[in-house]
Design a protein around this motif. Structure first.
Motif, mmCIF file in Angstrom:
data_model
loop_
_atom_site.group_PDB
_atom_site.id
_atom_site.type_symbol
_atom_site.label_atom_id
_atom_site.label_comp_id
_atom_site.label_asym_id
_atom_site.label_seq_id
_atom_site.Cartn_x
_atom_site.Cartn_y
_atom_site.Cartn_z
ATOM 1 N N HIS A 115 11.412 6.693 -0.327
ATOM 2 C CA HIS A 115 10.123 6.171 -0.804
ATOM 3 C C HIS A 115 9.523 7.159 -1.807
ATOM 4 O O HIS A 115 8.306 7.319 -1.862
ATOM 5 C CB HIS A 115 9.120 6.010 0.340
ATOM 6 C CG HIS A 115 9.622 5.302 1.556
ATOM 7 N ND1 HIS A 115 9.083 5.509 2.808
ATOM 8 C CD2 HIS A 115 10.607 4.383 1.726
ATOM 9 C CE1 HIS A 115 9.715 4.752 3.703
ATOM 10 N NE2 HIS A 115 10.655 4.052 3.065
ATOM 11 N N ALA A 116 10.371 7.867 -2.544
ATOM 12 C CA ALA A 116 9.874 8.936 -3.428
ATOM 13 C C ALA A 116 8.752 8.432 -4.334
ATOM 14 O O ALA A 116 8.879 7.396 -5.001
ATOM 15 C CB ALA A 116 11.018 9.489 -4.265
ATOM 16 N N GLU A 117 7.688 9.201 -4.355
ATOM 17 C CA GLU A 117 6.458 8.787 -5.049
ATOM 18 C C GLU A 117 6.672 8.481 -6.535
ATOM 19 O O GLU A 117 6.068 7.555 -7.078
ATOM 20 C CB GLU A 117 5.449 9.935 -4.926
ATOM 21 C CG GLU A 117 4.093 9.511 -4.478
ATOM 22 C CD GLU A 117 3.230 10.738 -4.220
ATOM 23 O OE1 GLU A 117 3.363 11.312 -3.122
ATOM 24 O OE2 GLU A 117 2.440 11.111 -5.105
ATOM 25 N N ASP A 118 7.527 9.260 -7.187
ATOM 26 C CA ASP A 118 7.732 9.053 -8.626
ATOM 27 C C ASP A 118 8.368 7.699 -8.933
ATOM 28 O O ASP A 118 8.243 7.179 -10.040
ATOM 29 C CB ASP A 118 8.631 10.164 -9.209
ATOM 30 C CG ASP A 118 7.919 11.506 -9.221
ATOM 31 O OD1 ASP A 118 6.672 11.517 -9.313
ATOM 32 O OD2 ASP A 118 8.603 12.536 -9.134
ATOM 33 N N VAL A 119 9.086 7.151 -7.948
ATOM 34 C CA VAL A 119 9.764 5.863 -8.165
ATOM 35 C C VAL A 119 8.836 4.696 -7.819
ATOM 36 O O VAL A 119 9.012 3.584 -8.340
ATOM 37 C CB VAL A 119 11.071 5.800 -7.330
ATOM 38 C CG1 VAL A 119 11.798 4.465 -7.521
ATOM 39 C CG2 VAL A 119 12.007 6.962 -7.707
ATOM 40 N N LEU A 120 7.836 4.942 -6.973
ATOM 41 C CA LEU A 120 7.007 3.835 -6.482
ATOM 42 C C LEU A 120 6.341 3.002 -7.584
ATOM 43 O O LEU A 120 6.222 1.777 -7.430
ATOM 44 C CB LEU A 120 5.963 4.355 -5.482
ATOM 45 C CG LEU A 120 6.555 4.891 -4.165
ATOM 46 C CD1 LEU A 120 5.435 5.315 -3.212
ATOM 47 C CD2 LEU A 120 7.441 3.852 -3.493
ATOM 48 N N PRO A 121 5.893 3.606 -8.715
ATOM 49 C CA PRO A 121 5.327 2.739 -9.761
ATOM 50 C C PRO A 121 6.290 1.648 -10.235
ATOM 51 O O PRO A 121 5.843 0.585 -10.681
ATOM 52 C CB PRO A 121 5.014 3.727 -10.901
ATOM 53 C CG PRO A 121 4.793 5.032 -10.202
ATOM 54 C CD PRO A 121 5.754 5.032 -9.044
ATOM 55 N N TYR A 122 7.568 1.889 -10.121
ATOM 56 C CA TYR A 122 8.556 0.910 -10.604
ATOM 57 C C TYR A 122 8.856 -0.171 -9.567
ATOM 58 O O TYR A 122 9.575 -1.117 -9.857
ATOM 59 C CB TYR A 122 9.841 1.642 -11.049
ATOM 60 C CG TYR A 122 9.518 2.536 -12.221
ATOM 61 C CD1 TYR A 122 9.490 2.017 -13.505
ATOM 62 C CD2 TYR A 122 9.144 3.860 -12.032
ATOM 63 C CE1 TYR A 122 9.125 2.805 -14.580
ATOM 64 C CE2 TYR A 122 8.768 4.662 -13.082
ATOM 65 C CZ TYR A 122 8.749 4.131 -14.363
ATOM 66 O OH TYR A 122 8.371 4.905 -15.422
ATOM 67 N N VAL A 123 8.327 -0.003 -8.360
ATOM 68 C CA VAL A 123 8.488 -1.069 -7.379
ATOM 69 C C VAL A 123 7.158 -1.782 -7.137
ATOM 70 O O VAL A 123 7.062 -2.662 -6.302
ATOM 71 C CB VAL A 123 9.075 -0.546 -6.044
ATOM 72 C CG1 VAL A 123 10.417 0.108 -6.292
ATOM 73 C CG2 VAL A 123 8.138 0.416 -5.324
#
Ligand code: ZN
Length: 286
Positions: A115-123
């Motif tokens: 659930h890495a924070e940097d990836v969350l904007p893309y989900v």
């Protein structure tokens, strides 16, 4: 032909790997993923048993950073993600992510969910995740998004966790190019999970960890690049000063970088292991 165009990488035979060494390496991989912010108290990594391919192994219900010994690991059946030992301690509810990817793709020997924070904007934003620099060729031309919301039935608790085989199959199938594909090899290396996180895999631990870490780094670089460009254009009031367009790797670059990534990923792994071995937070008695 130089080393980078022909790195001569020979995929190790997973079936000849030593189980005890792999279990120790799995503990280290838990620490590496935490040290790089891929997992916090949540997120997990698993491996396929090297000789009993119908079994996979992951830690029990605990934060990856504090996985310490072989006793912290649980074996599950690939066929249904039930525990091999009926008296096993509590495990992760989302083990079905791992079980179903292992079941669908025999060539996969390691799975990482984050659930890495940097990836969350893309989900959450609908903006596609693109391979924007040379360490991310493995992202390919499309990073699919699995939307668990489409799978819920009326009355079901919608907590977004992949906590049964049906939801796990839905996620695992997104590693195929489309619904018509019956490929027994994954056709994507990363699948984003809407409103949740992402999952990646590899034929070994080093590959899956590399992809998990560089998916996160790529997401941050992409976000920073898009925001910087927007800010720059807003501050100058024109696009005229931008020296080039915001564009991901071209198809040829993706292919070339993927080859280079595969050929060099043993180098960061050794660094990442050295980092966690020097930190007093991480203990490995595996
Ligand atoms: Zn999750």
């Amino acid at each position: 032909m130089d080393w980078y165009t022909n790195p001569g990488v020979v995929q190790k035979d997973w079936s000849k790997e030593n189980l005890q060494e792999l279990r120790r390496k799995l503990i280290t991989a838990n620490h590496v993923l935490h040290n790089h912010g891929v997992v916090d108290a949540y997120g997990h990594i698993s491996i396929r048993h090297p000789q009993k391919t119908e079994i996979y192994i992951m830690c029990g219900y605990m934060a990856p950073a504090i996985v310490t010994s072989s006793d912290d690991l649980i074996e599950y059946w690939v066929k249904d993600s039930s525990t091999v030992d009926p008296n096993a301690k509590k495990g992760y509810s989302e083990r079905f992510i791992h079980g179903e990817v292992f079941r669908m793709f025999p060539s996969v020997n390691c799975v990482v969910h984050s659930h890495a924070e940097d990836v969350l904007p893309y989900v959450t934003s609908g903006v596609p995740l693109l391979p924007v620099f040379h360490m991310s060729g493995f992202l390919g031309d499309d990073v699919p998004v699995f939307d668990i919301g489409e799978m819920y039935e009326a009355g079901e608790q919608q907590d977004l966790l992949v906590r049964n085989a049906n939801l796990g199959t839905g996620l695992a199938s997104r590693f195929r190019i489309d619904a018509q594909s019956t490929s027994s090899d994954p056709e994507h290396n990363v699948v984003l999970m809407r409103r949740h996180g992402y999952t990646t895999h590899g034929a070994d631990i080093e590959t899956a960890v590399y992809r998990a870490i560089y998916t996160k780094i790529n997401a941050k670089v992409q976000t920073d690049s898009m925001m910087l460009r927007q800010a720059f254009q807003a501050s100058t009031g024109t696009q005229a000063y931008a020296k080039f367009n915001f564009e991901p790797l071209t198809e040829d670059m993706r292919t070339g970088c993927m080859k280079m990534n595969t050929g060099t990923q043993d180098k960061p792994w050794k660094l990442w292991v050295a980092e966690v071995e020097k930190s007093s937070l991480y203990i490995n008695r595996g």
